[in-house]
Design a protein around this motif. Structure first.
Motif, PDB file in Angstrom:
ATOM      1  N   SER A 163       0.825  -1.211   0.000  1.00  0.00           N
ATOM      2  CA  SER A 163       0.000   0.000   0.000  1.00  0.00           C
ATOM      3  C   SER A 163       0.859   1.260   0.000  1.00  0.00           C
ATOM      4  N   ARG A 164       1.894   1.277   0.838  1.00  0.00           N
ATOM      5  CA  ARG A 164       2.770   2.462   0.887  1.00  0.00           C
ATOM      6  C   ARG A 164       3.550   2.620  -0.419  1.00  0.00           C
ATOM      7  N   SER A 165       3.946   1.499  -1.007  1.00  0.00           N
ATOM      8  CA  SER A 165       4.669   1.563  -2.285  1.00  0.00           C
ATOM      9  C   SER A 165       3.777   2.139  -3.378  1.00  0.00           C
ATOM     10  N   MET A 166       2.512   1.697  -3.427  1.00  0.00           N
ATOM     11  CA  MET A 166       1.561   2.230  -4.405  1.00  0.00           C
ATOM     12  C   MET A 166       1.342   3.722  -4.189  1.00  0.00           C
ATOM     13  N   ASP A 167       1.146   4.098  -2.938  1.00  0.00           N
ATOM     14  CA  ASP A 167       0.916   5.507  -2.623  1.00  0.00           C
ATOM     15  C   ASP A 167       2.116   6.357  -3.024  1.00  0.00           C
ATOM     16  N   GLN A 168       3.309   5.812  -2.816  1.00  0.00           N
ATOM     17  CA  GLN A 168       4.535   6.527  -3.187  1.00  0.00           C
ATOM     18  C   GLN A 168       4.601   6.731  -4.703  1.00  0.00           C
TER      19      GLN A 168
ATOM     20  N   GLU B  57       4.602  10.439  -6.470  1.00  0.00           N
ATOM     21  CA  GLU B  57       5.769  10.855  -7.251  1.00  0.00           C
ATOM     22  C   GLU B  57       5.454  10.982  -8.740  1.00  0.00           C
ATOM     23  N   GLY B  58       4.168  10.932  -9.100  1.00  0.00           N
ATOM     24  CA  GLY B  58       3.761  11.237 -10.465  1.00  0.00           C
ATOM     25  C   GLY B  58       3.732  10.078 -11.420  1.00  0.00           C
ATOM     26  N   ARG B  59       3.794   8.853 -10.893  1.00  0.00           N
ATOM     27  CA  ARG B  59       3.792   7.684 -11.779  1.00  0.00           C
ATOM     28  C   ARG B  59       2.462   6.934 -11.730  1.00  0.00           C
TER      29      ARG B  59
END
Length: 592
Positions: free
Chosen positions: A295-300, A304-306
């Motif tokens: 979840s945190r990786s997706m949110d990051q 970050e615009g990806r």
């Protein structure tokens, strides 16, 4: 609405179980088969309880698809909990898992099968072989409808055992006597609008989660934290309420759950560049890292615009490469959900997904027998007559982050354990019903009467929506102290507004306005506990990711939070690091 206090109808049972989901019905089955008189209250028909929505599987180290054992499962669960799980309860759950699943199989649960007739198992996030060396196939699945199959199986067995169901009833408050013992509940029969006193030698809370305090949630509308509100109002604490799991894959814009089983079958997450970004964050487990991590990786990626889509607000879950045969056989409900709620056919196109609130790790403090406990004088003290099981309970096997498929396991292991413990204690300790506590009864009825007699005030939906918006903004995937402290103030203001809600329709028969107003008084308790506990935990651990304190602090925070409603204050108790029979797993860095 309420009759004169002394003339309220009363019904007596050996055990009252509040909630008819997987935990409640596994417990009631054990009780009914032992010959106890048991009543199960449910706001909805039992097979509509939220367990029906669980998709991916129930974990057990059967070793049907790959080498496995319960000790590896225990390690994964301790590590998944970010070392906030109690290791005695975790050992108990993981050791009991195979027997609990085989028991379901013998009850007639229609698991998918391998060619040799054994139960089919798929990989799931955070479940590994040989202490993290590689993913393992541990999730026992019935296609992508495992919870549905489990709930119907347990209901059928309860019907055969002549369990007494009180369908479309809502429990209101616990009845506690001067000794602090629980002697039953007050409850509302929705069909008539009448309030009953349900006397019980033992009361079991199995009311599920409270994810409806967020604006974007995978939870059913019935998940309003009723058991948590009842316990908090009775003077007992709620444990670890700062820890809430955001499921990585809710359908963007709808919140409907896309099971982790999709990734277990080989689905992958992509950003707008078509990059399988989880390889950067979790090079070993990739898309099958634990849910808080993904979840945190997706949110990051989104921040970050990806992100994908016209406003870059989601990522996509690709499964077309699995082929139509696998999707239609193993993931038929997921295809249906994607078409209806995401407007895409996953056989051809990826599903737009975002992290969505899904599960509460905290709840009502219990031991691994399901007995509710209070922390006093440096030890847990059992609250006589009260048990809690399932998602509403903090046993605590999930700690700061739950592994997928451990929730269905939690239901059946601790539902059965609580049932067995109650049966064993019944002949010696519970020969008669204790007298009804008048003060506790008056508190419950005065609370309902105040709501009923209020002619003017705020609309329930207005205050409820304000709670959900505030929690979504201030207590999300990533948190800051500034946001959390602002949220504490907002939720405190909303708690005052809850005291002034009213509804105009005073009819008695199936009055949903009354039910929603009563649910709101439970939701605000959960929101208050969550945001205050989160604002005071100055570390990042599991699902609690605090930007101001980005690392885990085992020296100061290897402890459970305890929130008390009457003082809106916190206390703490240590994590149980000592297992039942094996060596402890000491804390270490959590990498995947």
């Amino acid at each position: 609405m309420v009759a004169v206090k002394n003339s309220l109808p009363r019904r007596k049972f050996d055990v009252v179980v509040v909630g008819a989901g997987g935990a409640g019905m596994r417990c009631s089955l054990q009780l009914a088969q032992a010959g106890l008189s048991v009543a199960v209250l449910s706001k909805v028909f039992p097979t509509r309880s939220h367990t029906v929505a669980a998709q991916g599987g129930v974990s057990a180290s059967l070793g049907n698809m790959s080498e496995d054992n319960w000790y590896w499962h225990m390690y994964d669960t301790v590590k998944g909990s970010d070392w906030l799980g109690d290791q005695d309860a975790i050992e108990f759950m993981c050791r009991e898992a195979p027997n609990a699943v085989y028991e379901l199989e013998h009850f007639g649960m229609p698991f998918d099968r391998n060619a040799d007739g054994t139960i089919y198992q798929r990989p799931f996030g955070g479940h590994t072989a040989n202490f993290g060396e590689k993913p393992v196939q541990r999730a026992c699945a019935a296609a992508d409808r495992t919870g549905h199959a489990m709930l119907h199986t347990l209901y059928q067995r309860n019907v055969a055992a002549r369990t007494h169901f009180l369908v479309e009833w809502m429990a209101l408050d616990l009845l506690r006597d001067d000794d602090g013992d629980v002697v039953g509940v007050t409850a509302l029969e929705m069909e008539t609008g009448d309030i009953y006193i349900l006397e019980a030698k033992t009361t079991v809370m199995a009311t599920g989660g409270a994810g409806r305090i967020w604006a974007a949630s995978t939870n059913a509308f019935i998940n309003t934290g009723d058991g948590l509100g009842m316990v908090a109002r009775s003077g007992l604490p709620l444990e670890d309420m700062e820890f809430w799991q955001f499921h990585p894959t809710g359908v963007a814009g709808a919140g409907v759950l896309i099971t982790e089983g999709v990734r277990g079958e080989g689905g992958i997450l992509l950003n707008k560049n078509g990059e399988r970004f989880m390889e950067r964050y979790a090079p070993t487990l990739k898309d099958l890292a634990p849910r808080d991590f993904v979840s945190r990786s997706m949110d990051q990626e989104i921040k970050e615009g990806r992100g994908c889509g016209p406003d870059g607000s989601y990522v996509v879950l690709k499964l077309d490469h699995l082929g139509s045969d696998v999707i239609n056989k193993r993931l038929p409900s997921i295809r249906e959900i994607a078409i209806k709620f995401g407007n895409v056919d996953p056989i051809k196109d990826p599903i737009p997904v975002v992290p969505t609130i899904h599960y509460q790790m905290g709840g009502i403090p219990t031991n691994y027998h399901g007995q509710v406990v209070e922390w006093a004088d440096g030890a847990n003290r059992v609250v006589n007559g009260l048990y809690a099981i399932g998602e509403c309970a903090a046993t605590s096997v999930h700690g700061a982050n739950r592994l997928g498929t451990n929730s269905l396991l939690d239901l059946i292991v601790f539902g059965r354990a609580a049932g067995n413990h109650i049966v064993a204690a019944h002949p010696e300790r519970q020969k008669t019903h204790k007298p009804l506590p008048q003060q506790s009864l008056e508190f419950s009825l005065d609370r309902v009467n105040a709501l009923e007699s209020r002619a003017n005030g705020e609309k329930t939906q207005d205050v409820g929506n304000a709670i959900r918006v505030s929690m979504q903004r201030h207590c999300g995937v990533f948190r800051t102290l500034e946001l959390l402290e602002e949220g504490v103030g907002q939720i405190a203001d909303l708690a005052e507004r809850v005291k002034h809600v009213s509804f105009k329709d005073k009819s008695k028969v199936f009055n949903t306005a009354r039910i929603e107003a009563l649910e709101l008084s439970n939701m605000i308790e959960v929101a208050r506990a969550t945001v205050l506990a989160a604002s005071k935990r100055t570390e990042s651990r599991g699902a609690h990711a605090l930007d101001d304190f980005p690392t885990r602090d085992d020296e100061n925070w290897l402890k459970h939070s305890l929130w008390y409603s009457n003082t809106n204050s916190l206390d703490y108790k240590p994590v149980q690091m000592k297992p039942l029979t094996v060596d402890s797993f000491p804390p270490k860095a959590r990498t995947f």
